[in-house]
Motif scaffolding. Sequence first.
Motif, PDB file in Angstrom:
ATOM      1  N   ALA A  16      -2.625  -6.343 -10.030  1.00 36.59           N
ATOM      2  CA  ALA A  16      -2.840  -7.073  -9.811  1.00 36.59           C
ATOM      3  C   ALA A  16      -4.325  -7.192  -9.335  1.00 36.59           C
ATOM      4  O   ALA A  16      -4.859  -5.853  -9.713  1.00 36.59           O
ATOM      5  CB  ALA A  16      -2.305  -7.318  -8.373  1.00 36.59           C
ATOM      6  N   ASN A  17      -4.550  -8.309  -8.943  1.00 35.67           N
ATOM      7  CA  ASN A  17      -5.901  -8.145  -8.551  1.00 35.67           C
ATOM      8  C   ASN A  17      -6.941  -8.162  -7.246  1.00 35.67           C
ATOM      9  O   ASN A  17      -7.686  -8.457  -7.009  1.00 35.67           O
ATOM     10  CB  ASN A  17      -6.397  -9.643  -9.028  1.00 35.67           C
ATOM     11  CG  ASN A  17      -6.982 -10.289 -10.430  1.00 35.67           C
ATOM     12  OD1 ASN A  17      -7.198  -9.169 -10.815  1.00 35.67           O
ATOM     13  ND2 ASN A  17      -6.205 -11.192 -11.121  1.00 35.67           N
ATOM     14  N   HIS A  18      -5.584  -7.188  -6.988  1.00 30.53           N
ATOM     15  CA  HIS A  18      -6.129  -7.103  -5.350  1.00 30.53           C
ATOM     16  C   HIS A  18      -4.926  -5.697  -5.017  1.00 30.53           C
ATOM     17  O   HIS A  18      -3.802  -5.749  -5.578  1.00 30.53           O
ATOM     18  CB  HIS A  18      -6.052  -7.705  -4.047  1.00 30.53           C
ATOM     19  CG  HIS A  18      -6.912  -7.694  -2.910  1.00 30.53           C
ATOM     20  ND1 HIS A  18      -6.357  -5.714  -2.242  1.00 30.53           N
ATOM     21  CD2 HIS A  18      -7.329  -8.095  -2.183  1.00 30.53           C
ATOM     22  CE1 HIS A  18      -7.247  -6.861  -0.840  1.00 30.53           C
ATOM     23  NE2 HIS A  18      -8.044  -7.627  -0.554  1.00 30.53           N
ATOM     24  N   PRO A  19      -6.128  -4.625  -4.668  1.00 27.41           N
ATOM     25  CA  PRO A  19      -5.227  -2.893  -4.444  1.00 27.41           C
ATOM     26  C   PRO A  19      -4.436  -3.747  -3.331  1.00 27.41           C
ATOM     27  O   PRO A  19      -3.187  -2.380  -3.992  1.00 27.41           O
ATOM     28  CB  PRO A  19      -6.353  -2.448  -3.884  1.00 27.41           C
ATOM     29  CG  PRO A  19      -7.865  -2.248  -4.431  1.00 27.41           C
ATOM     30  CD  PRO A  19      -7.458  -4.067  -4.394  1.00 27.41           C
ATOM     31  N   ALA A  20      -4.072  -4.019  -1.742  1.00 28.66           N
ATOM     32  CA  ALA A  20      -3.340  -4.320  -1.330  1.00 28.66           C
ATOM     33  C   ALA A  20      -2.303  -5.120  -2.310  1.00 28.66           C
ATOM     34  O   ALA A  20      -0.901  -4.770  -1.476  1.00 28.66           O
ATOM     35  CB  ALA A  20      -4.025  -5.414   0.228  1.00 28.66           C
ATOM     36  N   THR A  21      -2.103  -6.296  -2.758  1.00 24.96           N
ATOM     37  CA  THR A  21      -1.378  -6.877  -3.732  1.00 24.96           C
ATOM     38  C   THR A  21      -0.873  -5.969  -4.264  1.00 24.96           C
ATOM     39  O   THR A  21       0.502  -6.385  -4.159  1.00 24.96           O
ATOM     40  CB  THR A  21      -1.836  -8.456  -4.685  1.00 24.96           C
ATOM     41  OG1 THR A  21      -2.791  -9.134  -3.631  1.00 24.96           O
ATOM     42  CG2 THR A  21      -0.777  -8.458  -5.553  1.00 24.96           C
TER      43      THR A  21
END
Length: 473
Positions: A16-21
């Motif tokens: 994904a394009n965000h660690p949280a995602t």
Amino acid sequence: MELSPRPTRVAAGVAANHPATAEAGLRILRAGGTAADAAVAAVLATCVAETIYTGLGGGGFATYFDAASGSVTCLDFFVSVPGTDGDRQAGPMIAVDVFFGGMPQVYSIGGASVAVPGVPAGCGEVHRRWGRLPWADLVEPALGLARTGVALPPAHARTLGSCAPALAHGEGAAFYAPRGNLLQGGDLLFHPGLASALEGLAAEGPALFYTGSIASLIVDTVRAGGGALGPIDLAAYRVLETPVDHATLGSYRVRARHDLNRTVDTIAALPRGLPDQSRPARAVALAAALRDRGRQKIGDTTNVSVVDTEGNACVITTTMGLGAAVWLPGLGINMNSMLGEGELITDDLSPGVRMSSNMCPLVVIDAAGELAVAAGSAGASRIRTALVHTLLGVLVDGVDTPDAIARPRFHVVDDTVHAEPGCPGDELAALSEAGWIVNQWPDVDHYFGGVTAVGAGGAAGDPRRDGVGLLLT
């Protein structure tokens, strides 16, 4: 084009394009969810953590690979043209100048730019077809993020700097420039009220946005901003199954929808002897295949790619355009601006018609029918460029997925090759000798796309977007 298939089975993981995602998706895989479950949870997380790129007011596409049957299904939950109610004409849009690569580009926002959203319906349909866990479990990771807010990665902050004329317009300034200055990398991105919207989504399901209480709020808010969207538009919205296109790349088969930018056609047009060519010669052939007539829009888009322990894959790409700066009161949701995206306006658009898109979530199947790569990209007209470069790295050059995504790329617009820093000098020289105008960019930039992929060598997000890949261990 003879390529030797890579024997290693693709490991379960999330890109994904965000660690949280990515963490949201991995959490669902750990809980026993399918690739579809994890992808839906990750997409919902993007609607909290990546609101610069996407949101519940946007649309998208999903590609699902079923390992047991070998079947590939593509779902279209992109936006539709409003106006089927017939009782309202859209007013004027608001023009904004967005500077990108030093060049101004005009976009249009406001209520008249809002098309019928598809993200809630799309997530619901992916879960209905291929999910295993309860729906509320998939919403929970995003809900937790919405209650606390999420740190903004530096690459996302750079995108915000480019897109601020649209994102920080009007009410958006409270979220993206809360103290009068744009958020910077590491700052907290928080949307008051978004947790309430997600609580409703967990309890009532996607219908909340189409026939439930949020539906009437969407209509009232968009129409107050000059839009034409009405209750019939929302109630009639349906997720569509769209034909699956394919192209052969050596012994591999690339499967995806037929997108506006012709990604699969581009792969099919690559010379059969491409792997045997020198890298400079290959660059010239690739540039010819990638020639893109004048499209150079930014696009706020993001992608998640998931593979589960059974070998199933789910790739979902979503967007809201630049965002219409039409915020649902008290809910922290920005509506899409797809009717203000000039390159998506086609002659056949009329009320109820599904809009076209450059998005192309794809899977690659090897000669044995096994999954080789699950990938998608952000980046508007550069989606095709980013995906083709990545697939050539993995399938032709034998590079592991993270390295293939990180390698420098070039993108073609008319007769100009826009090249990232690090593109080999002999390739750029060959392009110049072949008559191309070479524009070397001084810095790595999100302009060149945002690939997320799970494949040979692991899972990876694009460093141009501070993306990450996480494997299930």
